[in-house]
Write an enzyme that holds these catalytic residues in place. Structure first.
Site, mmCIF file in Angstrom:
data_model
loop_
_atom_site.group_PDB
_atom_site.id
_atom_site.type_symbol
_atom_site.label_atom_id
_atom_site.label_comp_id
_atom_site.label_asym_id
_atom_site.label_seq_id
_atom_site.Cartn_x
_atom_site.Cartn_y
_atom_site.Cartn_z
ATOM 1 N N VAL A 1 0.878 -1.274 -0.034
ATOM 2 C CA VAL A 1 0.082 0.042 0.083
ATOM 3 C C VAL A 1 0.874 1.155 0.124
ATOM 4 C CG1 VAL A 1 -1.599 1.319 1.352
ATOM 5 C CG2 VAL A 1 -1.840 -0.890 1.001
ATOM 6 N N HIS A 2 1.873 1.027 0.775
ATOM 7 C CA HIS A 2 2.954 2.221 0.782
ATOM 8 C C HIS A 2 3.573 2.678 -0.535
ATOM 9 C CE1 HIS A 2 2.214 1.961 5.031
ATOM 10 N NE2 HIS A 2 3.110 3.355 5.257
ATOM 11 N N ILE A 3 3.976 1.490 -1.303
ATOM 12 C CA ILE A 3 4.617 1.386 -2.644
ATOM 13 C C ILE A 3 3.531 2.305 -3.408
ATOM 14 C CG2 ILE A 3 5.322 0.301 -4.566
ATOM 15 C CD1 ILE A 3 6.815 -1.624 -2.335
ATOM 16 N N GLU B 1 7.170 6.527 4.875
ATOM 17 C CA GLU B 1 6.274 7.255 5.991
ATOM 18 C C GLU B 1 5.936 8.627 5.922
ATOM 19 O OE1 GLU B 1 3.470 5.501 6.588
ATOM 20 O OE2 GLU B 1 3.811 4.276 8.188
#
Ligand code: SF4
Lengths: 208, 301
Positions: free
Chosen positions: A42-44, A94
């Site tokens: 999800v962060h990528i 983040e």
């Protein structure tokens, strides 16, 4: 919104900037309201691939977690077990994630580093530890799975949205004032380690 | 019993046992966690212990895995050469993992390397892992089971020191690793240290050390003393439950040792998290079983 009930500090989403700026490293809080899960993939998508999250998460909580979810009768989902995964894996993206999405709470396992701390200070967010290995207690705090997106990433990596009640204890580890409890703790541990190596080595001489 | 019935019986028991160990912690771990909680006075650490006990209660009550990471299954077998199912044993243990994954359920964690695909069954090339010891002229079989979590496998390490670095070198190696990785491995941890000739033997012994009870001691009095010194020393580092500080950082330290080459000192290091899901089950030739890790276990099939 922040309230104190029976001596417990309870935050309810949408969490405001004022709510989080009033928190300090070491505080123990509980959460009511909306959370969503997001780990490596999800962060990528959000930071490296620059995609938008499918829904607005401003004032909500991000949890670093991969649940075991099963389909329930009324064409919905039920959380069997859920618990936090190591937050440090998400340290690099983040800062951008917090900046872009407007989350106020990040919940995970273990500490995070300076990128996250910087974003927490700048945009008004906190990182909290949820004690890991307590997957049943945590699952029972989830009242409802309110949605799932990006299921193509697989069950653990997908973006699950849930409504929680009394999720905690959440121990604030990074606050908006620049304190980072885990980093402080790690320094103390390293210093005590040197003392202990010396002390144990001395005692070993007499037994070996 | 026919051979086929024996195979079926042993498979059923192992499916049930693996599922049971994913839900219920071993007796010694529960009792040790109780002692650590009783000795704790830090309020944050105490609230973490409270949550652990509430989780153990609810996991048992609802029959759900205590942690969402149900691990990678590892077996250690000490099998009599005359055990009637010695030839079928690996296949029995493998199919038990597949069935336990569906029945419990366990989270599918096994990924084939290079192809990087999750097999979905918790089995794959070399998975579950099995290490063997044959007991000559014996007709029973002992099986150690371990659900190795990701977070608590990460700190693992092995090296070969020069003998001149001595046991102080071992202490430094162990404490360095704990200072760097201990906080994220879900302490209080069970620490396994292997001391032997080379990396392979030392690493293997460090994992076997995790199969011993937290209350056990190395039979060599000097090694037992070193276990005690390490335990006290690591606790004094103040890692505490979940790495947030507190009196206890470890459930215990177990050292397993073997002889070494005169010019080497191999050291292995493995950790188990507070959710230390190890089991020990002993079969006789008629596939009757006893377990000394989980007094509440009975096969439900
Ligand atoms: S280290 Fe152990 S308790 Fe922590 S998340 Fe992994 S399996 Fe669960």
């Amino acid at each position: 919104m922040t309230e104190t009930i029976n001596g417990k500090t309870i935050l309810t989403t949408p969490v405001t900037e004022e709510d989080v700026r009033a928190l300090h490293a070491g505080d123990v809080i509980y959460l009511n309201g909306d959370i969503f899960t997001g780990r490596d993939d999800v962060h990528i998508r959000v930071t490296r691939e620059n995609r938008e999250l499918p829904s607005d998460v401003r004032g909500k909580a991000l949890m670093h977690a991969g649940p075991i979810v099963k389909s329930s009768d009324e064409n919905g989902f039920e959380v069997v077990v859920i618990g936090p995964t190591t937050s440090m894996r998400m340290e690099k993206p983040e800062y951008d994630f917090i900046k872009k999405t407007g989350v106020r709470l990040i919940i995970g396992k273990g500490g995070m580093g300076s990128h996250t701390a910087e974003a927490c200070r700048e945009f008004g967010a906190v990182h909290c530890v949820l004690p890991a290995g307590n997957a049943v207690v945590t699952a029972l705090c989830t009242e409802e799975v309110t949605g799932v997106e990006w299921l193509d990433l697989g069950m653990p990596e997908a973006l699950w949205s849930m409504r929680v009640k009394g999720l905690g204890p959440l121990i604030v580890t990074i606050d908006t004032g620049g304190r980072n409890l885990f980093a402080e703790k790690k320094e103390k541990i390293a210093a005590r380690k040197e003392e202990q190596i010396e002390a144990i080595s001395k005692k070993l001489v007499s037994i070996l | 019993m026919t051979k086929q019935e024996r195979i079926q019986r042993m498979t059923d028991i192992m499916v049930s046992f693996i599922g049971y160990t994913a839900v219920h912690l071993p007796d010694d771990i529960i009792s040790k966690l109780g002692e650590l909680k009783a000795a704790e006075d830090d309020p944050a650490a105490l609230s973490i212990y409270d949550m652990m006990f509430e989780n153990m209660r609810l996991a048992s009550e609802l029959g759900r895995p205590s942690c969402q990471d149900t691990g990678f299954v590892q077996y250690r077998i000490e099998c009599g050469s005359r055990f009637p199912l010695i030839n079928e044993l690996e296949e029995i243990l493998r199919s038990a993992v597949i069935k336990a994954t569906a029945d419990t359920p366990l989270r599918p964690n096994v990924v084939e390397t290079f192809d990087e695909v999750n097999t979905g069954s918790n089995t794959g090339t070399g998975a579950p892992s099995v290490s063997w010891k044959i007991i000559p002229d014996h007709d029973g079989c002992e099986i150690y089971t371990y659900l190795a979590g990701g977070g608590c496998s990460l700190p693992g390490h092995a090296t070969v020191l020069m003998p001149g670095e001595g046991y102080e070198g071992v202490v430094r190696f162990v404490l360095d690793r704990l200072a760097e990785y201990g906080q994220n491995a879900c302490p209080p941890l069970l620490v396994g240290v292997g001391i032997a000739n080379s990396v392979d033997t030392a690493a293997q012994l460090s994992k076997e050390a995790l199969f011993r009870s937290v209350y056990s001691q190395n039979p060599n009095p000097k090694a037992a003393e070193m276990e005690r010194l390490l335990e006290d020393g690591i606790n004094a580092m103040g890692i505490g439950p979940q790495g947030m500080g507190g009196k206890a950082s470890v459930l215990g330290v177990n050292i397993q040792n073997a002889a070494r080459h005169t010019a080497t000192l191999g050291v292995g290091f493995s950790t188990g998290c507070w959710t230390h899901r190890r089991g020990h089950i002993v079969f006789d030739r008629d596939i009757n079983y006893v377990t000394d890790t989980h007094s509440g276990f009975t096969c439900n099939k």
